[in-house]
Write an enzyme that holds these catalytic residues in place. Sequence first.
Site, PDB file in Angstrom:
ATOM      1  N   SER A 141       0.218  -4.848   7.583  1.00 12.20           N
ATOM      2  CA  SER A 141       0.037  -6.190   7.029  1.00 12.20           C
ATOM      3  C   SER A 141       1.254  -6.501   6.179  1.00 12.20           C
ATOM      4  O   SER A 141       2.145  -5.664   6.026  1.00 12.20           O
ATOM      5  CB  SER A 141      -1.220  -6.242   6.175  1.00 12.20           C
ATOM      6  OG  SER A 141      -0.987  -5.513   4.991  1.00 12.20           O
ATOM      7  N   LYS A 142       1.263  -7.687   5.585  1.00  7.59           N
ATOM      8  CA  LYS A 142       2.421  -8.068   4.771  1.00  7.59           C
ATOM      9  C   LYS A 142       2.673  -7.064   3.649  1.00  7.59           C
ATOM     10  O   LYS A 142       3.793  -6.849   3.241  1.00  7.59           O
ATOM     11  CB  LYS A 142       2.191  -9.463   4.171  1.00  7.59           C
ATOM     12  CG  LYS A 142       2.253 -10.551   5.213  1.00  7.59           C
ATOM     13  CD  LYS A 142       2.941 -11.801   4.669  1.00  7.59           C
ATOM     14  CE  LYS A 142       3.239 -12.799   5.776  1.00  7.59           C
ATOM     15  NZ  LYS A 142       2.010 -13.407   6.327  1.00  7.59           N
ATOM     16  N   ARG A 143       1.592  -6.451   3.186  1.00  9.97           N
ATOM     17  CA  ARG A 143       1.708  -5.520   2.072  1.00  9.97           C
ATOM     18  C   ARG A 143       2.517  -4.275   2.420  1.00  9.97           C
ATOM     19  O   ARG A 143       3.254  -3.755   1.617  1.00  9.97           O
ATOM     20  CB  ARG A 143       0.309  -5.080   1.635  1.00  9.97           C
ATOM     21  CG  ARG A 143      -0.135  -5.580   0.312  1.00  9.97           C
ATOM     22  CD  ARG A 143      -1.525  -5.060  -0.049  1.00  9.97           C
ATOM     23  NE  ARG A 143      -2.422  -4.960   1.094  1.00  9.97           N
ATOM     24  CZ  ARG A 143      -2.695  -3.835   1.735  1.00  9.97           C
ATOM     25  NH1 ARG A 143      -2.141  -2.709   1.370  1.00  9.97           N
ATOM     26  NH2 ARG A 143      -3.528  -3.832   2.759  1.00  9.97           N
TER      27      ARG A 143
END
Length: 487
Positions: free
Chosen positions: A256-258
Amino acid sequence: MAKEIRTRFAPSPTGDLHVGNIRTALFDWAYARHTGGKLIFRIEDTDRERVTDEYISRAIETMKWLGLQWDEGPEVGGDHGPYLQSQRLPIYTEWAERFIAQGDAYKCYCTPDELEARREKQREQNQAPGYDGACRTLSSETIAAFESEGRKPAIRMRMPEGETRFTDLIRGEVTFEHRFVPDFVLMRGDGSPLYTLAVAVDDVLMKVTHILRGEDLLSSTPRQIRVYQAMGIAPEDFPAFAHLPFVMGEDNAKLSKRNGEVSIAWYREEGFLPEAICNYLALLGWSPGDDRENITMAELVDLFTVERVNSSPARFDMKKLEAINGDKIRALSIEEFLARALPFLLKENVITGTESELALVRRALPIIQERIARMKDVVPMLKFFFVDQVQIESESKAKIAEEPAMHVLQRTLLALEPLQEWTHAAIEAALRAVLIDEMGLKPRLAFGPVRIAVTGSHISPPLFESMELLGKESSIARIRAVVSSAQ
Ligand code: GLU
Ligand code: ZN
């Protein structure tokens, strides 16, 4: 004659394409190329609030940059267009109405509040959540009453009892029991189609034979198959599904973006080469059959089969991507390396692009080619060649203030000034003679101060080669400037 293989990449660009999207696109592309089939590029933009023109053009540009050329789709056209779903809305309406006429679908007048209240009840009673079929058999009086209230019905597909079974090319046999697949909405009350309707109708009309896509879409498959059935497609003509394993981040959570799922635009700005990105993403869930890690696009096309796709999740590994990028950079000819380096140098104002600057860049590239992992690194590596005065980095400042740095620089000046031949070999020999042999210094203490004075940093391309390229006058002037500023 065997049926032509047709794959498709069908993103909904609500932002820039990222690693997960591109891995899917790459596999669809490779499968089409391997089989001599066609890749369709379809933009799923029915949600025009989130999918903007800007994102669509960036998606197209990214595909081109990566070298994933499509056979039908935006810009190239094709016999089964348009390839933007927003331009196909009447087609979806027509099919939804046909499904109602056939009895496969029905109008659902439930309001969001009513649906929510019933879902709440299901939760209380520990029942599986989902539409309860309330509008399946409405009397004509009830329908008339709802219509006179001005309710705008959604269109729902009727899921028969039983199950959907299909053979996923990667996961094997998959079964979905219909009690977990409630009647689903095909079209909202405002007449806009839902993903399941548009995707299935288009895959049929565009004659897609193979759907390779992310595992997150696996659970939508029974609904798509239901649409194929309602369209009158025989099971042997359904597209085959191949659900690609999830890509996990370095922390083993879904990417994910994280944890690294940044847009491909970011990788481009950092200076990852498209062939390195494709090479690396090819290995995320697929294997060439041996443990080689450096493969070309041609080899990928040659070797790509769905059987070699792994069903277990793949883990994204930035270090490996960097290593592959470094390999691809080293494999470039100097002219190719120059062409790819120039945009970075121009953008950061390292050079303005004059002939003499280009000549120097061309000569300097071979000495840094072995040393960089991202194209962006050409900027810090080459910057010092093009400045009038070297700015010494703060970290390096302390180092040059230490003993015996000044002494080293003074001896260096004395050794270099009389030098007739300005080659890296001659420079090295002259400096070794005084700093190592005479002064008895270790190489780091000997050459460190010279490197800082000449390049501004204790990290740089090879020192003697750099000095040769910079020229005698400039090299000496830089060392002298440091010496006199300390006096
Ligand atoms: N448009 C869908 C998405 O971006 C994918 C469609 C599909 O591959 O079935 O999530
Ligand atoms: Zn209803």
